[in-house]
Design an enzyme around this catalytic site. Structure first.
Site, PDB file in Angstrom:
ATOM      1  CD  GLU A 132      28.601  27.095 -24.529  1.00  0.00           C
ATOM      2  OE1 GLU A 132      29.163  27.165 -25.612  1.00  0.00           O
ATOM      3  OE2 GLU A 132      27.435  27.179 -24.436  1.00  0.00           O
ATOM      4  CG  HIS A 256      25.439  16.261 -30.849  1.00  0.00           C
ATOM      5  ND1 HIS A 256      25.019  15.232 -30.119  1.00  0.00           N
ATOM      6  CD2 HIS A 256      25.679  17.196 -29.929  1.00  0.00           C
ATOM      7  CE1 HIS A 256      24.666  15.342 -28.671  1.00  0.00           C
ATOM      8  NE2 HIS A 256      25.221  16.580 -28.425  1.00  0.00           N
ATOM      9  NE  ARG A 305      28.944  17.520 -28.420  1.00  0.00           N
ATOM     10  CZ  ARG A 305      28.392  18.543 -28.568  1.00  0.00           C
ATOM     11  NH1 ARG A 305      28.419  19.264 -29.811  1.00  0.00           N
ATOM     12  NH2 ARG A 305      27.511  19.302 -27.638  1.00  0.00           N
ATOM     13  CG  HIS A 366      25.918  20.312 -33.842  1.00  0.00           C
ATOM     14  ND1 HIS A 366      24.524  20.385 -33.578  1.00  0.00           N
ATOM     15  CD2 HIS A 366      26.473  21.141 -33.114  1.00  0.00           C
ATOM     16  CE1 HIS A 366      24.392  21.434 -32.517  1.00  0.00           C
ATOM     17  NE2 HIS A 366      25.790  21.701 -32.148  1.00  0.00           N
ATOM     18  NE  ARG A 401      30.126  25.554 -34.194  1.00  0.00           N
ATOM     19  CZ  ARG A 401      28.822  25.416 -33.624  1.00  0.00           C
ATOM     20  NH1 ARG A 401      28.425  26.486 -32.871  1.00  0.00           N
ATOM     21  NH2 ARG A 401      28.429  24.284 -33.144  1.00  0.00           N
TER      22      ARG A 401
END
Length: 605
Positions: A132, A256, A305, A366, A401
């Protein structure tokens, strides 16, 4: 020490406890952090009380579909996972905490598998690993495609069900923790809680214990739109703040950019619309149908993002609207149903058809990287109080994170807390004690004012912030606090009012911390200070309620050695974080792919 002038009450207004129970340890929350702590303590202490706000499987863990990160492959190494985590944290990670997370994470995951968690495997039976955003190796375990959290929750609850008859553990569901109890020496020794039910354990009561573990999840409902479940009202963080515990890094909140907009006042968890949809050709437009990402970034609609979120906020301000649109219509129903079955299904359930309609979207909260500050054993600044999971700030996440580190954090630090408590209780370090009534005037804001809190936070302390916007937010929240002290002065409260007051207290703390950080770093974006400033802001902001009841801030410097060996400017964009809880297929996002698999250790294979 900076004095904010913001008054924080010691307690919420609530009825006096009508019943009492006792335990050695009270664990509040039933996600991966709470369940792991309770299960690990069960065979080591005489009595564990597990308290959960609704039912066992309705916390954030069940919705964490991005996966769990751990070094599981021979091609990977702890050093690489540590490096990726430190880069994501933009210089503010606690290096020792990250080391503990990574080096203990592999064994913790194998123990979870031995407990019954069933992760996806390849044709040969090997555990499948994916990659990811922000990870440079394949180290993400998934279950059921996009149901990782649900599977972990299932396995832990099944393990708990197997010992339900054990007198050493008790579970109370539908129980909202109101405040923390302390003794005359300021040691935490229990909680007041409200139980919705019938019989002896009903209404507000007091649970006494030698130690309390907060694992109550995040604060997502502080904003008008969030991917968090409806129970994420920051109850544990707020109770800890009122009790005088240190909270850290509250300003670092992840957003997000494309979450289905369900209208002002909508509650609960908002569905994500994955970046993968834009990867297949969907694009953003405003109310006039004009595409606005061109010229914002070389990747236009596929920009990172934070870039997309800022562009959406800018266009919303320019047009005076509260959302924009995602246009998927040209992709066709057949393709969308095959490629994104879960997204299409969820949208249609809510009255939107992506094959024929524009989808209203807006940025949404988020994940909260900050929380109740803990040490490497999960201990907070208050004796007898521990915190774990999204409620806590272990220092693992820093300013942002890394994908799929959150479940691992809950797992690893829950084990550390259980081990520390076992040793301390066994040695008599935390003997039984008696709580004393909390002092000071209580506070309560009516539940119907939640929308006012959310409006203020979303407008001024949301995706993009400035000195002016944060000042406006603080003024709006101060007005609500004044209202709580006047029109609601005689009300006894209930769950909705207590939750709303928790959001008010945390909102004021978050906005204050964000105002103090005059730079852009990680999840904290200041449009009036658009660049990172390592010279002046390589530090944490620690917040606490003083003995006088005022919110104070302490700046805690971070060693410059935290930046050694990290090329933060050339890193993979870390805002492409763990993939999206409404995405139907693992690997559908360009940042996520299956490329590796691993056998288990011989004793558990």
């Amino acid at each position: 020490m900076n004095d904010s002038g913001i008054t924080v009450p010691r307690r919420l207004r609530a009825p006096e406890p009508g019943w009492t129970t006792t335990a050695d340890v009270i664990v509040v929350g039933s996600g991966i952090a709470g369940l792991t702590t309770a299960l690990r303590l069960r065979r080591r202490v005489d009595r564990v009380l597990l308290v959960t706000k609704t039912v066992l499987d309705e916390g954030s863990t069940a919705w964490a579909q991005g996966g769990i990160a751990a070094v599981m492959s021979p091609e990977d190494s702890p050093a690489e996972h540590i490096h990726d985590t430190l880069v994501a944290g933009v210089g503010l990670c606690d290096v020792e905490a990250v080391h503990a997370l990574v080096t203990e994470g592999t064994d913790a995951v194998w123990d979870l598998i031995a407990l019954g968690a069933d992760f996806d495997r390849g044709d040969t039976g090997q555990i499948s690993l994916t990659r990811e955003g922000g990870h440079h190796r394949d180290r993400i375990l998934h279950a059921g495609g996009d149901a990782t959290g649900r599977e972990i929750s299932r396995a832990l609850i099944a393990a708990l069900d197997r010992v339900r008859d054990d007198p050493g553990i008790e579970v109370i569901e539908h129980a909202l923790v109101v405040d923390l109890l302390k003794d005359a020496d300021e040691r935490v020794c229990g909680v007041t809680l409200h139980v919705i039910g019938e019989g002896q354990v009903d209404g507000v009561g007091a649970a006494h214990a030698r130690a309390v573990v907060l694992a109550t999840g995040g604060l997502g409902q502080i904003y008008a739109s969030t991917t968090n479940p409806s129970v994420a009202t920051g109850d544990g963080m707020a109770a800890a703040l009122r009790a005088g515990a240190v909270l850290a890094d509250l300003e670092f909140v992840q957003f997000h950019p494309t979450v289905l907009y369900l209208g002002e006042g909508s509650t609960g968890q908002q569905p994500l619309i994955s970046e993968a949809v834009r990867g297949e050709g969907a694009f953003l437009v405003d109310g006039a149908g004009e595409r606005f990402m061109q010229g914002q970034h070389p990747l236009a609609d596929l920009a990172p993002r934070d870039v997309v979120a800022r562009a959406i906020i800018r266009r919303m301000r320019e047009t005076g609207t509260d959302h924009v649109y995602l246009d998927c219509r040209h992709l066709g129903a057949e393709f969308l149903e095959q490629r994104f079955p879960s997204i299409v299904s969820r949208c249609r359930e809510l009255g939107f058809d992506p094959a024929t309609q524009l989808l209203p979207v807006a940025p949404a909260q988020h994940y909260a990287s900050g929380g109740v500050r803990t040490d490497l054993h999960g201990r907070t600044s208050l004796e007898g109080l521990y915190a774990c999971g999204e409620t806590s700030c272990t220092g693992v996440h820093g300013a942002n994170r890394l994908a799929s580190n959150s479940l691992l954090e809950g797992l690893v630090f829950a084990r550390r807390i259980a081990d520390d408590l076992t040793a301390r209780l066994g040695s008599g370090e935390l003997p039984e004690t008696t709580p004393v009534p909390p002092d000071g005037r209580p506070e309560l804001l009516r539940g119907k004012r939640r929308i006012d809190v959310q409006r203020a936070m979303t407008a001024g302390a949301g995706t993009v912030r400035s000195a002016d916007s944060l000042a406006a937010t603080e003024q709006a929240l101060a007005d609500l606090a004044a209202r709580a002290s006047t029109e609601d002065a005689d009300r006894q409260g209930g769950p909705k009012s207590w939750e709303t007051t928790n959001l008010l207290h945390l909102g004021r703390a978050l906005a204050y911390a964000a105002a103090l950080r005059e730079e852009t770093r990680g999840g904290h974006v200041r449009e009036d200070f658009p660049t990172r400033d390592d010279e002046h802001f390589l530090h944490h902001v620690h917040l606490r309620r003083s003995a006088a009841g005022v919110l104070t801030a302490e700046v805690v410097p971070v060693p410059r050695s935290n930046l050694e060996g990290l090329d933060l400017d050339a890193s993979v964009p870390v805002d492409v974080l763990d993939e999206d809880r409404e995405d139907g297929a693992v690997g559908s996002n360009p940042a996520v792919r299956h490329t590796n698999s691993v056998d288990g250790p011989e004793e558990t294979a």
